[in-house]
Design a protein around this motif. Structure first.
Motif, PDB file in Angstrom:
ATOM      1  N   ARG A   8      10.166 -40.106 -27.190  1.00 32.31           N
ATOM      2  CA  ARG A   8       9.316 -40.242 -27.709  1.00 32.31           C
ATOM      3  C   ARG A   8       7.924 -39.097 -27.989  1.00 32.31           C
ATOM      4  NH1 ARG A   8       6.348 -44.594 -23.994  1.00 32.31           N
ATOM      5  NH2 ARG A   8       8.001 -44.147 -22.743  1.00 32.31           N
ATOM      6  N   SER A   9       8.200 -38.156 -27.152  1.00 34.73           N
ATOM      7  CA  SER A   9       7.327 -37.722 -27.877  1.00 34.73           C
ATOM      8  C   SER A   9       8.081 -36.865 -28.846  1.00 34.73           C
ATOM      9  CB  SER A   9       6.690 -36.094 -26.709  1.00 34.73           C
ATOM     10  OG  SER A   9       7.126 -35.303 -26.406  1.00 34.73           O
ATOM     11  N   LEU A  10       9.284 -36.511 -28.699  1.00 36.17           N
ATOM     12  CA  LEU A  10       9.697 -35.589 -29.272  1.00 36.17           C
ATOM     13  C   LEU A  10       9.789 -35.708 -31.283  1.00 36.17           C
ATOM     14  CD1 LEU A  10      12.888 -33.983 -30.425  1.00 36.17           C
ATOM     15  CD2 LEU A  10      14.325 -35.753 -29.390  1.00 36.17           C
ATOM     16  N   LEU A  11       9.781 -37.757 -30.871  1.00 33.95           N
ATOM     17  CA  LEU A  11       9.684 -38.425 -31.823  1.00 33.95           C
ATOM     18  C   LEU A  11       8.101 -38.085 -32.618  1.00 33.95           C
ATOM     19  CD1 LEU A  11      11.439 -42.040 -31.700  1.00 33.95           C
ATOM     20  CD2 LEU A  11      12.719 -39.775 -32.620  1.00 33.95           C
ATOM     21  N   ARG A  12       7.341 -38.146 -31.814  1.00 31.33           N
ATOM     22  CA  ARG A  12       6.055 -37.819 -32.387  1.00 31.33           C
ATOM     23  C   ARG A  12       5.494 -36.211 -33.198  1.00 31.33           C
ATOM     24  NH1 ARG A  12       3.814 -38.734 -28.038  1.00 31.33           N
ATOM     25  NH2 ARG A  12       3.609 -36.416 -27.846  1.00 31.33           N
ATOM     26  N   ARG A  13       7.018 -35.234 -32.406  1.00 31.90           N
ATOM     27  CA  ARG A  13       6.106 -33.953 -32.716  1.00 31.90           C
ATOM     28  C   ARG A  13       7.455 -33.870 -34.013  1.00 31.90           C
ATOM     29  NH1 ARG A  13       7.495 -30.570 -27.338  1.00 31.90           N
ATOM     30  NH2 ARG A  13       9.076 -33.007 -27.340  1.00 31.90           N
ATOM     31  N   THR A  14       8.469 -33.885 -34.274  1.00 34.90           N
ATOM     32  CA  THR A  14       9.607 -34.346 -35.228  1.00 34.90           C
ATOM     33  C   THR A  14       8.680 -34.803 -36.214  1.00 34.90           C
ATOM     34  OG1 THR A  14      11.582 -34.626 -33.445  1.00 34.90           O
ATOM     35  CG2 THR A  14      11.712 -34.874 -35.509  1.00 34.90           C
ATOM     36  N   ARG A  15       8.028 -35.792 -36.776  1.00 35.16           N
ATOM     37  CA  ARG A  15       7.231 -36.269 -38.010  1.00 35.16           C
ATOM     38  C   ARG A  15       6.241 -35.417 -38.135  1.00 35.16           C
ATOM     39  NH1 ARG A  15       7.334 -41.607 -35.381  1.00 35.16           N
ATOM     40  NH2 ARG A  15       5.113 -40.922 -33.877  1.00 35.16           N
ATOM     41  N   ARG A  16       5.894 -34.279 -37.367  1.00 30.23           N
ATOM     42  CA  ARG A  16       5.063 -33.072 -37.437  1.00 30.23           C
ATOM     43  C   ARG A  16       5.557 -31.913 -38.168  1.00 30.23           C
ATOM     44  NH1 ARG A  16       1.780 -33.039 -32.297  1.00 30.23           N
ATOM     45  NH2 ARG A  16       1.231 -35.050 -33.107  1.00 30.23           N
ATOM     46  N   ASN A  17       7.024 -31.888 -37.974  1.00 23.39           N
ATOM     47  CA  ASN A  17       7.515 -30.826 -38.213  1.00 23.39           C
ATOM     48  C   ASN A  17       8.114 -30.673 -40.129  1.00 23.39           C
ATOM     49  OD1 ASN A  17       9.726 -29.095 -39.246  1.00 23.39           O
ATOM     50  ND2 ASN A  17       9.752 -28.262 -36.453  1.00 23.39           N
ATOM     51  N   PRO A  18       7.726 -30.122 -40.558  1.00 21.35           N
ATOM     52  CA  PRO A  18       7.412 -30.248 -41.776  1.00 21.35           C
ATOM     53  C   PRO A  18       9.792 -29.634 -42.680  1.00 21.35           C
ATOM     54  CG  PRO A  18       6.815 -27.821 -41.955  1.00 21.35           C
ATOM     55  CD  PRO A  18       7.262 -28.450 -41.082  1.00 21.35           C
ATOM     56  N   LEU A  19       9.828 -28.471 -41.637  1.00 20.50           N
ATOM     57  CA  LEU A  19      11.369 -28.850 -41.876  1.00 20.50           C
ATOM     58  C   LEU A  19      12.400 -30.296 -41.031  1.00 20.50           C
ATOM     59  CD1 LEU A  19      12.571 -25.276 -40.135  1.00 20.50           C
ATOM     60  CD2 LEU A  19      12.889 -25.843 -42.734  1.00 20.50           C
ATOM     61  N   ALA A  20      11.990 -29.990 -40.035  1.00 22.17           N
ATOM     62  CA  ALA A  20      12.557 -32.028 -39.650  1.00 22.17           C
ATOM     63  C   ALA A  20      12.368 -32.516 -40.902  1.00 22.17           C
ATOM     64  CB  ALA A  20      12.340 -31.676 -38.662  1.00 22.17           C
ATOM     65  N   VAL A  21      11.548 -33.154 -41.571  1.00 22.83           N
ATOM     66  CA  VAL A  21      10.848 -33.749 -42.663  1.00 22.83           C
ATOM     67  C   VAL A  21      11.908 -33.893 -43.557  1.00 22.83           C
ATOM     68  CG1 VAL A  21       9.404 -35.116 -44.264  1.00 22.83           C
ATOM     69  CG2 VAL A  21       8.657 -34.512 -41.400  1.00 22.83           C
ATOM     70  N   VAL A  22      12.267 -32.403 -43.956  1.00 25.53           N
ATOM     71  CA  VAL A  22      13.015 -32.739 -45.208  1.00 25.53           C
ATOM     72  C   VAL A  22      14.256 -32.098 -44.707  1.00 25.53           C
ATOM     73  CG1 VAL A  22      13.770 -30.983 -46.385  1.00 25.53           C
ATOM     74  CG2 VAL A  22      11.327 -30.414 -46.456  1.00 25.53           C
ATOM     75  N   GLY A  23      14.941 -32.370 -43.565  1.00 23.82           N
ATOM     76  CA  GLY A  23      15.516 -31.897 -43.396  1.00 23.82           C
ATOM     77  C   GLY A  23      16.262 -33.923 -43.357  1.00 23.82           C
ATOM     78  N   LEU A  24      14.793 -34.497 -42.466  1.00 24.17           N
ATOM     79  CA  LEU A  24      15.780 -35.868 -42.607  1.00 24.17           C
ATOM     80  C   LEU A  24      15.872 -36.901 -43.163  1.00 24.17           C
ATOM     81  CD1 LEU A  24      16.184 -37.389 -39.960  1.00 24.17           C
ATOM     82  CD2 LEU A  24      13.403 -38.502 -40.074  1.00 24.17           C
ATOM     83  N   ALA A  25      14.887 -36.015 -45.059  1.00 19.94           N
ATOM     84  CA  ALA A  25      14.790 -37.048 -46.540  1.00 19.94           C
ATOM     85  C   ALA A  25      16.718 -36.614 -46.708  1.00 19.94           C
ATOM     86  CB  ALA A  25      13.994 -36.773 -47.214  1.00 19.94           C
TER      87      ALA A  25
END
Lengths: 285, 315
Positions: A8-25
């Protein structure tokens, strides 16, 4: 186990990481492109129409056609399904086998550990693609053979990472406590140790996924992937080389498809590693 | 030192043995009868089959076959290619220098890109040059090596006409033509390695820049140029050398695709050709030699560690 605090904390921190967000997109784009687009496209990826061959991008065939007049967009989208299938199957199998071997090795220690790790060392000594080529040459170019070959190449790294993590967690206080309370060893392993290894396993899995896609693309580029007319990106790239001077769009686009997919998963994996591993280069800064 | 080297060599014995069992099993994992594999499908001559069985020792139990195979290899006999009928070791040794040339040239390209890029990224940590370098490095890791090579051919051979699109010329024959043929394959393979190396050199530089000795050097008034160029770089290079060793396996792997794209006559191409010809003994030979080379390179790297950093305890 899925809703453990770590995840759960991983999901929260992932949302705040720009790299991960671009990758997810980017990963989201690839998923929509390969899973939903084929449903609405009016073209069969294998429908030949030689009179219509090597068309440049236009209103009917949005990205043009290949040497047999097949719609490139349809082939690229269906190729995505193959790549994602291979990526998913190889990652899942590598996780299962790698976690199994790694956990056994790290938890049991001693001779079991030594035996498993020597085999892993030996497997890691082979240049990955060369081993995959040899295995596919032996088993033939079927989906199963490709997945098995790429899994065999991928398992050792997983096993090593999991073994190291299990050995580290084994020394934690909560494990000592569980053992002191008289919990059975395999229960300790599955209930206390493995759930707390999920971080490194997730990171390794997100990095394995693009690796498997690149591996499949490389194999099919060499003509060792699924047999024609399967629209695998690697094979499309290989076939389009002969027509590169007159119609470079097929060569450019099929490579671009591999590139975007792999980059998306790598960004996601890198982002996750920053989030999960406080010692990774970027989060150390 | 000698003790450590000997122990490392001893540790390699089980790994090499397992490795040899795996490679030996390859031929026997082929579905169906090894004789079908050796003769090709559709044969029907029992006399020939029996002769082949005896010649390849296939009538004996598997462990015996393995032992014969292993002792032959240890005495330098890798068998003969089914396709060209030439000794496998000879074929590999003919091609190996070409792959080595390509690998070395690629390593030069990789260092020429990654050293400055990694150092600049570390010095400008979390600023624009750093983000730029890291973005390019991640793209470099994600780009399919074979696609990048094809794009290079498209640009530099077809549109600009500056460089040959494929082929190999021996440097002994015509040095400059040879170099021209080497550039595109070396850049293709080198950039893939450069991407990983840049990330690594950056991470190491950052680690070293935060060490006490850097603060001491700054405190005693040493110029930043000397600190970075002499002290930090030297320390950052130690793990980098290890990674170059590990990446050597990656180079061999990348060489397979690069050699195919550029029609470069190295062992990667030899392996792929062997697969096309279903020349299983040759595939076995190439895979085995590649793995042994990789193990040997890593051993050398581990040992050279000691020389680069006397603090490293070898155990």
């Amino acid at each position: 186990m899925l809703a453990s605090p770590e995840i759960r904390s991983l999901l929260r921190r992932t949302r705040r990481n720009p790299l991960a967000v671009v990758g997810l997109a980017m990963v989201g784009f690839v998923l929509v492109f390969s899973l939903l687009l084929p449903l609405v496209l009016p073209f069969d990826p294998n429908q030949m129409n030689v009179r219509n061959a090597l068309q440049p991008p236009g209103p009917v065939h949005l990205l043009g056609t290949d040497q047999f007049g097949r719609d490139l967009l349809a082939r690229l989208a269906h190729g995505g399904i193959i790549s994602l299938q291979v990526g998913f199957a190889v990652t899942l199998l590598s996780v299962l086998v790698g976690v199994g071997l790694g956990a056994l090795s790290g938890f049991a220690g001693g001779a079991t550990d030594a035996a498993i790790m020597r085999v892993m060392d030996a497997l890691m000594a082979f240049p990955g693609l060369l081993l995959a080529i040899a295995l596919v040459a032996v088993f033939g170019g079927t989906m199963t053979a490709i997945v098995v070959a790429l899994t065999i190449v991928g398992v050792p790294r997983f096993a090593r990472v999991v073994r190291a993590t299990v050995m580290q967690r084994k020394e934690s206080d909560y494990v000592t406590a569980a053992v002191a309370l008289g919990k059975r060893p395999w229960k300790v392993l599955f209930q206390d140790i493995l759930p707390n290894c999920s971080g490194p396993i997730i990171v390794q899995a997100t990095l394995k996924f693009p690796g498997a896609i690149l591996g499949e693309a490389g194999l099919s580029f060499l003509g060792l992937g699924l047999p024609p007319p399967a629209p695998s990106w690697g094979r499309m790239l290989q076939e389009s080389r002969a027509f590169m001077e007159v119609a470079p769009n097929a060569a450019i686009l099929s490579g671009l498809a591999i590139f975007i997919t792999v980059l998306g998963f790598n960004l996601l994996g890198d982002g996750l590693r920053d989030v999960l591993d406080p010692r990774s280069p970027r989060s150390r800064s | 030192m000698l003790k450590y080297t000997l122990r490392r060599l001893l540790q390699l014995v089980p790994v090499l043995l397992i490795l040899s069992v795996l490679v030996f099993s390859l031929l026997h994992m082929v579905p169906g009868n090894p004789i079908d594999v050796l003769m090709g499908e559709g044969h029907s001559d029992p006399v020939v089959e029996a002769a082949l069985r005896e010649r390849y020792g296939l009538d004996r139990p598997l462990p015996v076959q393995y032992w014969t195979w292993l002792t032959n290899i240890l005495s330098g006999d890798f068998g003969t290619s089914m396709y060209s009928r030439e000794p496998i070791l000879k074929l590999i040794l003919e091609r190996f220098p070409n792959t080595l040339l390509l690998a070395l040239a690629s390593a030069v390209v990789a260092l020429a890109i990654s050293l400055p890029a990694g150092i600049i990224a570390a010095l400008y940590q979390n600023r624009l040059p750093d983000f730029g370098a890291m973005a390019v490095a991640l793209a470099g890791i994600s780009i399919p090596n074979f696609w990048f090579g094809i794009l290079l051919v498209l640009l530099f051979s077809q549109y600009l006409g500056w460089l040959p699109s494929m082929g190999y010329v021996s440097p002994a024959e015509d040095f400059w033509t040879a170099m021209k043929h080497l550039i595109l394959p070396a850049v293709t393979l080198g950039t893939a390695m450069a991407a990983n190396l840049t990330r690594l050199i950056r991470a190491e530089m950052i680690e070293q820049l935060s060490q006490d000795y850097v603060r001491t050097a700054r405190a005693k008034g040493l110029g930043e140029r000397v600190i970075v160029g002499v002290h930090v770089l030297k320390n950052a290079m130690i793990p980098t050398v290890t990674i170059i060793g590990i990446q050597f396996g990656g180079l061999l792997e990348g060489a397979v695709l690069t050699e195919v794209i550029f029609a470069w006559p190295g062992i990667g191409r030899l392996a792929v050709d062997a697969v096309y010809e279903r020349d299983y003994p040759l595939i076995q030979g190439v895979v085995l030699v590649a793995a042994i080379v990789y193990v040997a390179v890593n051993l050398i790297v581990d040992i050279s560690y000691r020389y680069l950093d006397p603090r490293v305890k070898l155990d």
